[in-house]
Structure formats: C-alpha cells, structure tokens
Design an enzyme around this catalytic site. Structure first.
Site, PDB file in Angstrom:
ATOM      1  N   TYR A 104       0.660  -1.237  -0.153  1.00  0.00           N
ATOM      2  CA  TYR A 104      -0.132   0.124   0.105  1.00  0.00           C
ATOM      3  C   TYR A 104       0.952   1.315  -0.017  1.00  0.00           C
ATOM      4  CZ  TYR A 104      -4.357   2.399   0.189  1.00  0.00           C
ATOM      5  OH  TYR A 104      -5.249   3.399   0.064  1.00  0.00           O
ATOM      6  N   ARG A 157      -9.491  10.548  -7.674  1.00  0.00           N
ATOM      7  CA  ARG A 157      -8.650  11.161  -6.688  1.00  0.00           C
ATOM      8  C   ARG A 157      -7.903  10.183  -5.702  1.00  0.00           C
ATOM      9  NH1 ARG A 157      -7.387  12.951  -1.690  1.00  0.00           N
ATOM     10  NH2 ARG A 157      -8.137  10.595  -1.337  1.00  0.00           N
ATOM     11  N   LYS A 175      -6.227  -1.997  -0.481  1.00  0.00           N
ATOM     12  CA  LYS A 175      -6.884  -1.758   0.823  1.00  0.00           C
ATOM     13  C   LYS A 175      -7.275  -3.129   1.308  1.00  0.00           C
ATOM     14  CE  LYS A 175      -7.133   2.746   1.788  1.00  0.00           C
ATOM     15  NZ  LYS A 175      -7.514   3.409   2.840  1.00  0.00           N
ATOM     16  N   GLU A 246     -14.084   4.558  -1.759  1.00  0.00           N
ATOM     17  CA  GLU A 246     -12.394   5.010  -1.646  1.00  0.00           C
ATOM     18  C   GLU A 246     -12.000   5.987  -2.586  1.00  0.00           C
ATOM     19  OE1 GLU A 246      -9.070   4.793   0.259  1.00  0.00           O
ATOM     20  OE2 GLU A 246     -10.768   3.733   1.000  1.00  0.00           O
ATOM     21  N   ASP A 247     -11.368   6.970  -2.473  1.00  0.00           N
ATOM     22  CA  ASP A 247     -10.503   8.034  -3.625  1.00  0.00           C
ATOM     23  C   ASP A 247     -11.509   8.362  -4.366  1.00  0.00           C
ATOM     24  OD1 ASP A 247      -8.546   7.871  -2.029  1.00  0.00           O
ATOM     25  OD2 ASP A 247      -7.201   6.784  -3.450  1.00  0.00           O
ATOM     26  N   ASP A 269     -13.798   5.874   3.350  1.00  0.00           N
ATOM     27  CA  ASP A 269     -12.505   5.996   4.162  1.00  0.00           C
ATOM     28  C   ASP A 269     -11.774   7.394   4.010  1.00  0.00           C
ATOM     29  OD1 ASP A 269     -10.455   4.412   5.812  1.00  0.00           O
ATOM     30  OD2 ASP A 269      -9.256   4.574   3.966  1.00  0.00           O
ATOM     31  N   ASP A 270     -11.843   7.884   2.928  1.00  0.00           N
ATOM     32  CA  ASP A 270     -11.035   8.923   2.993  1.00  0.00           C
ATOM     33  C   ASP A 270     -11.577  10.093   3.835  1.00  0.00           C
ATOM     34  OD1 ASP A 270      -9.442   8.328   0.418  1.00  0.00           O
ATOM     35  OD2 ASP A 270     -11.507   8.204  -0.121  1.00  0.00           O
ATOM     36  N   ASN A 419      -0.565  11.611   1.151  1.00  0.00           N
ATOM     37  CA  ASN A 419       0.189  10.390   0.540  1.00  0.00           C
ATOM     38  C   ASN A 419       0.132  10.865  -0.957  1.00  0.00           C
ATOM     39  OD1 ASN A 419       0.986   8.570   2.508  1.00  0.00           O
ATOM     40  ND2 ASN A 419      -1.186   8.198   2.908  1.00  0.00           N
TER      41      ASN A 419
END
Length: 550
Positions: A104, A157, A175, A246-247, A269-270, A419
């Site tokens: 990851y 993203r 993930k 996610e993202d 999660d973000d 990140n």
C-alpha cells in the site's frame, strides 16, 4: 483407468490439476504434499521438491531483497497475490512493517500510475460505462458468493496523484489486502471494484498500454445514474455486504456517502477513516502536551474530502468533551486553495461552508501580503498548537511556517498526512530540526525517521469493517467511528514507547480492539442485529483468518 496394467490419469483430471494450480485461492505451489500430488494429479506439473509455507516465504523474501526498487517489489507481490493468495498473505502477515509500504502507501501510488504496464491477470471487477446495462449480470458470478467486503473507487482522486482512471484499481486491491492482513477477512470474502467512467488524465488516456475505457470522464446525471445502477445491483446481490467508498473526488465523495449510507452498510474511508485516524492520533498526542482537546488551536491545511472530514470529527470530539458547536468550531481554522476559508468567499463547497470564519475576524490580522490569507499568515496570527495537512501539496509546511508555529507553542503537533511521500507537506526530519526536536510528528507515509508516527488509515478501517460485520450492523454510524478514534487514542504507543500509535506489527491487535468497541457502539446506536453478550474479544478473534494452507 488401467491401460496395459498401468494406471492412467484421465484427461479431465489433467485439466482439473491445472485449474487447481491456476486458482490463487487453491494453489499451494511446492507445498502440495506427495499424497496430494498423487490424488490430484500434480506430478510433473510441479518440481519434485516438497516445500513448506515457511520455506516459500523465505524464497520470496530473498527475491524481494534482490530487487532494485520498491516498485518492482510491488509488482512482484501483486503477481504473487494473483498466483498464490495464502503465500502472499502469509508473507505480508509475517512482516507487516516491511510489507505494508510495499502493498500500500507509499508504493501503491506508483503502482496506480503504472497499473496498465504491470497488469497481468484479472482481480476484482472493472465496471465500465459502456457495460452499464450488464452490471447485475457481472455481479451474478457464483465465484462471488462469499463476498463480505467491497472496496470501490472511480479512480478520480487517487491519493494525492489525482485522476488515474482504471489505474485506480490498485487502491481497492491494496486496501483489501490490508483487510485480510489486519482484520483477518478471508481473501475469498473481499472484492475490489473499479467504476470505470473514463478519465480526464490525458497522459493515461493517450498511453497505448492503458487498459481502461478511453473516454473523458462521465459526469452529472449520467454519472449519478451509473452509480445508482451499481448500488442497486450490489444491494440485490449482496444485501449484507460492507462497502467502502475509496478515493472519490471531493463533492462525489460527500454526495455518495450521504446518499447511500442508509441504503447499504457503507462508509467513506477518505472522509471518515482519515478523520478517525487523525483524531485518534491527536488524542494520543495531547497526552504528551498536557493541553486538553478543548483548548487546542488547530489549523487545517487542505479542506477537501479528507480535510473536511477531519475537521468535522474534531468538532464532534470537542463537543463530546463539553464545548457547544460554536465554541468547538472557534478552535478550528481551515486553509484551502483560496487561503483561509472565510464566509465572504463565493461558491464555497458545501463541506467548507461550516468551516468558514467570519471575515470580520481577520480585519486586524498581520499580513505578509495584500491578497488572500495564506498558511503562513494564518499560523502567525492564530499561533496554533496543532497543524494538520491534507492538501497533497509537497513542501507546504516550509521552514518559515514551522518556525512561526514553534515560536508560539512548546510542543507543536504537526501531521503532514498527504500520500504518497512525493505529496507530503513536509519531511519529518525537517519538522524536528525546525522545532529543535520539540514537535510531535505524524506522517501519512512511512519516512523511517525515529520518533515519528505513521498516521495511516490502516489503524482504523480494518477494525471498523470487522466490527460492523461482527455486529451484523445495518449502518455504519458516526458514533462507531468516534468510538474507533477514542479507542485508538487510548491504545497510544502500545508496545512503542517512541511513537504516538502502536507499532505496525501490532495492527492485528489494534484491529481486534477497534472491532470490539465498534461492534459495541453499533449495539448502543441501535443498528446491530447481534446482541452485545455475543460480541466478546474471543468471538472477534475467532472471526479472524490467518494465512495457512488447508
């Protein structure tokens, strides 16, 4: 079958043997015993050596050691996962501190950028816009019958790297590897999904190797209709599945979370995972500073999905500790592209409206320029005790900003969370140097600097997912994330005196603890279908799979 006195393996048995070796969930490689090779017709397809899981791990470690860089190690591990799941997960579980950065962050960032270059075998599902009428049929695959956890992205993203299109599949894959490594979710029970709605990244779209749909990104009503079709199909096929968004880009991230959090067991999660991780780490840090949360002055740099989520959870945490909402919001200053977020800025995104300060507050501020109030001016005037970065802007926490903060605070808490490493707001070694070693530093990526804590969502989301599944939860509530954050803060440096959070090699212990408090909070919030008396530490531990051969 006997021919001329000799047993002969039937043709279908040869096909079955090859299928067994070709399926990463059943392949054991050289660890098939002699008896298994006899029964399953594997002689000749494998070298004569009969190995063990430990010897296979040692062989892969040696191969990793001989590679030139982490990207090639990432690609090697991806191929291993696609050929032998048990061995892959055993390797990861045996050495989480080394393997986490490879499977990851930070390496997954380059893995997403070069995804088309290294794609070899199918993993998960690519649901593309041209196939929008086939989503239910795709999900009907019987091989997916055991799925309990889905991680889905549209690739827009990715970390701080932006739109990676189909390459964003690297994030759901990574993930879910952590769901298995940390929360013990069986690899047959996880499903990565990429919603391929095109990409506005011309470099990806024009790459002759690009594996995604070569089209500008679909938006607006067509986008919403596609996601609605996807969610309806998921609810029909997997009515109790946990889905992790996610993202997704800022507005979509918030819109999808609010639209569907009551439709299926889901979270972002973000927004929520990052918020709980940052809040938990800050709660651990203030045990060192001695300043109560309600007295902290917090500057947040970057108010997109992640940053705004952090802000809202911190407001709630301060309210839980006695402040009213107005007083809690008065402890927060958010800086974004247009500088300090003020109420007179036109067309603020919905998630930033609640973060805006009254323009009258800054009338008497000292300014270094006549334009917008940037990070440096905000730090000089606010004299923050906490500085959190979720901007994706490399080097944003420069020496003038950090020294100005350190001048007004004995133990500054500084979290450059973006990140991968190439997008981090600062290098932790610089932060320590510019504060004369007084700063408490947490970073989104691992830098290998002594005394610096990695503030990674992996401390939260595996345990939240496991806890929700254990409780048979009907929804993931804000209270469940707050319970996770407070539990993380209480764990502090469990087994890691130098850091704010437990060491990476204790992540399974962390996930088990987080899962327990999340499951109990689900009961308290009235969304659990399992009674609290069942939700014991032993019950949670019994749900966690470890990588061993059957």
């Amino acid at each position: 079958m006997i021919v001329l006195g000799r047993p002969v393996i039937a043709p279908h048995a040869h096909a079955a043997a090859r299928a067994l070796l070709g399926d990463p969930l059943t392949n054991k490689g050289t660890a098939f015993s002699e008896a298994e090779r006899d029964v399953l017709g594997l002689h000749g397809l494998l070298p004569p050596h009969v190995g063990t899981l430990d010897s296979q791990i040692a062989r892969r470690r040696r191969a990793l050691d001989g590679m030139a860089d982490d990207f090639h190690r990432y690609a090697f591990l991806r191929e291993l996962q696609d050929s032998n799941e048990v061995l892959f997960h055993a390797l990861v579980q045996h050495d989480l501190p080394r393997m986490l950065p490879l499977v990851y962050t930070p390496t997954v960032g380059e893995g997403c950028e070069r995804f088309s270059e290294i794609w070899r075998r199918p993993r998960g599902l690519f649901l593309s816009y041209p196939n929008r009428d086939k989503i239910a049929d795709i999900l009907a695959d019987p091989a997916l019958d055991r799925v309990k956890v889905i991680v889905v992205s549209d690739g827009e993203r990715i970390l701080g790297l932006g739109d990676q299109g189909a390459g964003g599949m690297g994030i759901p894959i990574g993930k879910l590897a952590l769901y298995t490594a940390c929360a013990g979710i069986h690899p047959a029970e996880v499903l990565p999904i990429l919603l391929d709605l095109g990409t506005d990244n011309a470099e990806r779209r024009n790459d002759p190797l690009y594996v995604g749909w070569r089209n500008p990104r679909i938006r607006g009503d067509e986008y919403d209709a596609f996601v609605e079709t996807f969610v309806e199909a998921v609810v029909e096929r997997f009515p109790s599945v946990l889905l992790q968004w996610e993202d997704f880009a800022g507005k979509n991230a918030y819109d999808l979370l609010e639209r569907y959090r009551g439709t299926l067991l889901s979270f972002n999660d973000d927004i929520q995972g990052t918020a709980a991780t940052a809040t938990g780490t800050l709660l651990a840090a203030i045990r060192h500073t001695g300043i109560p949360l309600t007295e902290q002055r917090i500057v947040l740099f970057g108010a997109g999905a992640a940053g705004s989520g952090v802000a809202e959870m911190l407001v709630r945490a301060m309210m839980d500790e006695g402040l009213d909402e107005a007083a809690a919001r008065a402890r927060l200053w958010a800086v974004d592209r247009e500088g300090l977020i003020l109420s007179d800025i036109p067309r603020l995104p919905d998630q930033q409206v609640k973060l805006a300060r009254d323009a009258a507050e800054v009338v008497g501020w000292t300014r270094s320029g006549s334009q917008q109030i940037g990070l440096f001016d905000t730090v000089v005037n606010v004299r923050p005790t906490v500085l959190i970065g979720a901007s994706g802007q490399m080097g944003a926490f420069g020496e003038p900003v950090v020294r100005a903060m350190a001048a007004g605070c004995d133990r500054p808490v500084i979290f450059p969370l973006s990140n991968p490493i190439s997008r981090a707001e600062a290098h932790p070694a610089d932060l320590l140097a510019w504060t004369d070693g007084r700063a408490l530093v947490g970073t989104g990526s691992p830098f290998g600097v002594e005394g610096v804590t990695q503030v990674n969502n992996v401390y939260i989301f595996p345990g939240v997912g496991l806890g929700a599944i254990a409780a048979g939860a009907l929804a993931v509530t804000d209270g469940m994330f707050m319970a996770a954050a407070r539990a993380l803060g209480e764990l502090g440096g469990m087994g890691n005196a130098a850091g704010l959070l437990p060491p990476i090699d204790r992540l399974r212990d962390v996930a088990q603890r987080i899962a327990l408090v999340v499951a109990h909070q689900a009961v308290a919030d009235g969304v659990a279908t399992v009674v609290k008396s069942v939700l014991t530490p032993e019950h949670i531990a019994g749900m966690m799979w470890s990588a061993t051969y059957d």
